[in-house]
Design an enzyme around this catalytic site. Sequence first.
Site, PDB file in Angstrom:
ATOM      1  N   LYS A 106      33.941 -16.722  52.458  1.00  0.00           N
ATOM      2  CA  LYS A 106      33.157 -16.741  51.115  1.00  0.00           C
ATOM      3  C   LYS A 106      32.699 -18.193  50.639  1.00  0.00           C
ATOM      4  O   LYS A 106      33.675 -19.127  50.828  1.00  0.00           O
ATOM      5  CB  LYS A 106      33.933 -16.050  49.873  1.00  0.00           C
ATOM      6  N   SER A 160      36.193  -8.576  42.559  1.00  0.00           N
ATOM      7  CA  SER A 160      35.388  -9.235  43.596  1.00  0.00           C
ATOM      8  C   SER A 160      35.420  -8.984  44.859  1.00  0.00           C
ATOM      9  O   SER A 160      34.557  -9.616  45.820  1.00  0.00           O
ATOM     10  CB  SER A 160      35.091 -10.542  43.124  1.00  0.00           C
ATOM     11  N   SER A 174      31.539 -10.124  43.291  1.00  0.00           N
ATOM     12  CA  SER A 174      30.840 -11.460  43.679  1.00  0.00           C
ATOM     13  C   SER A 174      30.867 -11.533  45.044  1.00  0.00           C
ATOM     14  O   SER A 174      30.166 -12.510  45.844  1.00  0.00           O
ATOM     15  CB  SER A 174      31.489 -12.704  42.997  1.00  0.00           C
TER      16      SER A 174
END
Lengths: 97, 485
Positions: free
Chosen positions: B78, B177, B153
């Site tokens: 990420k 997330s 996210s």
Amino acid sequence: MSEPIDRKTVESVARLARIDLPEDQIDDTASKLGDVLTYIGQLEQVELPDDVEPFFGAIESVNAIRPDQLTDSVDREQILSNAPDADGEFYQVPPVL
Amino acid sequence: MDLSTLSAAELVKRLSSGELTAESCTESFLERIKDRDSSLNSFVSTAESAISAAQAIDERRSTGQAVGALAGLPVAVKDGICTAGIATTAGSRMLEKFVPAFDATMVKQLLSADAVVIGKTNMDEFAMGSSTENSFFGVTKNPWSDQHVPGGSSGGSAACVAADLAPVSIGSDTGGSIRQPAAFCGITGLKPTYGRVSRFGLIAFASSLDQIGPMARSAEDCGLVMNVISGHDSNDSTSAKNDVPDFTQTLNDSLKGLRIGICKEHFGEGLDSEIESAVNESVKVLESLGAETVEISLPHTPYAVATYYVIAPCEASSNLARFDGVRYTHRAATAKDLTEMYCQSRAEGFGEEVKKRIMLGTYALSSGYYDAYYLKASKVRRMIKHDYDSAFEKVDLILGPTTPTTAFKIGEHTQNALAMYLADIYTVSANLAGVPAISIPCGLTSAGMPVGLQLQARSFDEASLLRVAHQFQLQTDWHTRRPNA
């Protein structure tokens, strides 16, 4: 506490948060913040035992300490390379006053 | 040979036997990303260094030197996690050109295990969002339907695994997330216990809630990664000193006698009926494996999202104060003095949702409001923690749906932030209490969209989550279903 937030408060919060908020965005921001504040206002209804302690995080330990020894740190030049303005040794910023 | 659908465990085995080289494995995934990611947009960048890193691993292996547990395995990370020499944007214009000088601890651990970082995945800006629509680098699409969001996210990390562009990825989870996008994209995602995985090098959103974890196609693959990234780190003062088990060793232990609590608050109004049936079917599978199920209550669940939307913005308003136009890349060009430079740089560099949450947190922490918001929310948080403590006296795990709906449409909640926030209604409590939780695929709706099953456990009992998930995955094939197949 669940009342929507007024223009004056929005301007003051934006100033505290150091975020430029153009005049024409104040009402929209007030309305969006107001929606969330109204929603979180439901916390008022939660009945709590008198002696309940706040919970600030799952690690409720004392401070983590380590021996005060020299270790390698990241190279200054590399760190400064991410700055918008630096003179090789220090960050540079516009005049403070 | 098509490597893209092989599990991480299988890839590691073939790499280790010499049947496959790290270089060809890395090349094959980079090639797939090049071919397929332009429409998906799951990556912000791919790592140019990946091929030479893979070659170096092959070289060491061929000369008889020791290699790590994940030698040659491609991993996507990420973009809110720092990678030395590889741009790390957190999905923000503020960090558009930020190149960290150091690796996050868990990246260092992956590299020490000889995993190969192949790229950085798209995310909601500073991890604030549930759809990966709030990224400066554009919307990520759900591989199951290009009309739908992948969740967020960690939407890029979920989408790239679902589309077979990476065998495993790393996400972060502040209120859901990892688990919510895992559910929306039909993959497995684990949020470990708070403190289990070091956050040093994770660009902080809400420090008492943030946790890094693995996303993969199976629980077994998540376990492989957990073995590498777990453990104490002196650079993270919140990192736990608990022993780290071998998470792959207990995957095949029996579920007989295991007590699973069905949380009644997770089956109320707002839950999609197809999700409810898929979860109920999953309960039957686990019962057939010897688990006992009992109904339990987490009575403060209805207040979890409100609690979260006080605490997370308060912490964010403090954490994001560091982005001031001095140290990190974006600075407004026209400012005449320092204060103006701060205000303009932050106005330009942050997106709308981030600015809103910073202002929300600033307001809630400002003089006269602290007791009503932050202190009250922190006390409700204690009650949420108590709910878990009481529940775990009776049961070993808590089961329910990961999300109330399947992936929503791109743009569907853009004008209604609260509807978006409620996508996290079943996931935020685990962050508030600090307990570990996993989402695994447990069905497809009639529209063909994946459904996620959430399991939560006592702190530091990720092994039970992975074991139950693995046993479930031996009995079902939901985790093997692929988009467009």
